[in-house]
Design a protein around this motif. Structure first.
Motif, short mmCIF file in Angstrom:
data_model
loop_
_atom_site.label_atom_id
_atom_site.label_comp_id
_atom_site.label_asym_id
_atom_site.label_seq_id
_atom_site.Cartn_x
_atom_site.Cartn_y
_atom_site.Cartn_z
N ILE A 1 0.87 -1.18 0.00
CA ILE A 1 0.00 0.00 0.00
C ILE A 1 0.91 1.24 0.00
CG2 ILE A 1 -1.93 1.15 1.11
CD1 ILE A 1 -2.48 -1.69 0.13
N LEU B 1 -3.32 8.28 0.04
CA LEU B 1 -3.32 6.92 -0.49
C LEU B 1 -3.22 6.94 -2.01
CD1 LEU B 1 -3.69 3.83 -0.05
CD2 LEU B 1 -6.16 4.23 -0.23
N ALA C 1 -2.70 0.06 -4.12
CA ALA C 1 -1.99 -1.17 -3.78
C ALA C 1 -1.15 -1.62 -4.97
CB ALA C 1 -2.98 -2.26 -3.38
N GLU D 1 -6.33 -2.14 1.11
CA GLU D 1 -6.42 -0.70 1.30
C GLU D 1 -7.32 -0.36 2.49
OE1 GLU D 1 -7.66 1.06 -2.33
OE2 GLU D 1 -6.00 0.25 -3.51
#
Length: 246
Positions: free
Chosen positions: A29, A36, A39, A93
């Motif tokens: 990740i 974010l 992945a 995630e």
């Protein structure tokens, strides 16, 4: 030349620092400046050194022991129960961003759910219908952990510990039940034997000659088994049979 060599060395360091390898059962990740990205993996990929942060998540099935829980069943029996939970990460995630530590959180949810479900069950259900309780535990824990990207595949109650007084009482009850069944079986056997004897008596009463034949058969059996002389009383009824024929 020195400056060029320094640049080459720094570039090589940055290049090596950007290389990441994730195994087949893992996912990486990536967070870029705290946000974010997504992945990555499995295999080889690159990140931006000092800007990207990599968090690895294991996708294999986790076998987790639930600590022993002391509780009281619905019929007011104190018991100690422990279990084992099988789960895995389905969405890495969510497992990283939506819960601080998904293993600890799953363990706590399993403990509270175990106390709740067993507390609503009676002792007989816990001992006899354990499969239904396992299915109920699996369904409830899976629903609670689903937002974290966790899939609970199975929950099994390993051991149910009862108080010693209750164990002795159950042993006495089981022994009494076995004695009751044995007496019932003996009574049924005696009843069937008496019924057969009654049927035989009715047949002999209707056919007196059958009694004489049985008498002669008994004499034949005795003479075949013993070589000594046996004085056996001859019933009058047998003579009356021959007298009638005469």
């Amino acid at each position: 030349m020195v400056v060029l060599g320094t640049i080459i060395v720094i570039a090589l360091i940055f290049f090596l620092a950007s290389i990441r390898v994730v195994r087949e059962y893992e996912r990486g990740i990536i967070f870029r400046l705290g946000r974010l990205v997504g992945a990555k993996g499995p295999g080889l990929f690159f990140i931006i050194p000092f800007i990207d942060q990599l968090v690895k998540v294991d996708l294999r099935v986790v076998t987790m022991d639930v600590p022993k829980q002391e509780l009281i069943t619905r019929d007011n029996v104190p018991v100690t129960v422990d279990a084992v939970v099988y789960f895995r990460v389905m969405n890495p995630e969510d497992a990283v961003t939506k819960v601080e530590n998904y293993i600890t959180a799953t363990s706590l949810i399993s403990q509270t759910t175990l106390r709740s479900v067993v507390g609503q069950s009676e002792l007989d259900e816990l001992l006899i219908h354990r499969d239904k309780i396992n299915e109920s535990l699996q369904r409830i824990i899976d629903e609670k952990t689903d937002p974290w990207g966790i899939k609970v595949s199975a929950v099994e109650i390993k051991e149910v510990t009862l108080p010693e007084e209750l164990k002795r009482a159950m042993a006495r009850q089981a022994e009494t039940e076995r004695e009751r069944r044995a007496k019932i079986i003996n009574a049924e056997g005696e009843f069937q034997a008496a019924e057969k004897l009654s049927q035989a008596a009715r047949i002999i009463a209707e056919n007196p000659i059958a009694l004489q034949l049985r008498y002669l058969q008994t004499l034949s059996d005795i003479s075949a088994e013993n070589a000594t002389t046996i004085v056996f009383p001859l019933p009058i009824e047998l003579l009356e049979v021959f007298k009638k024929r005469t």
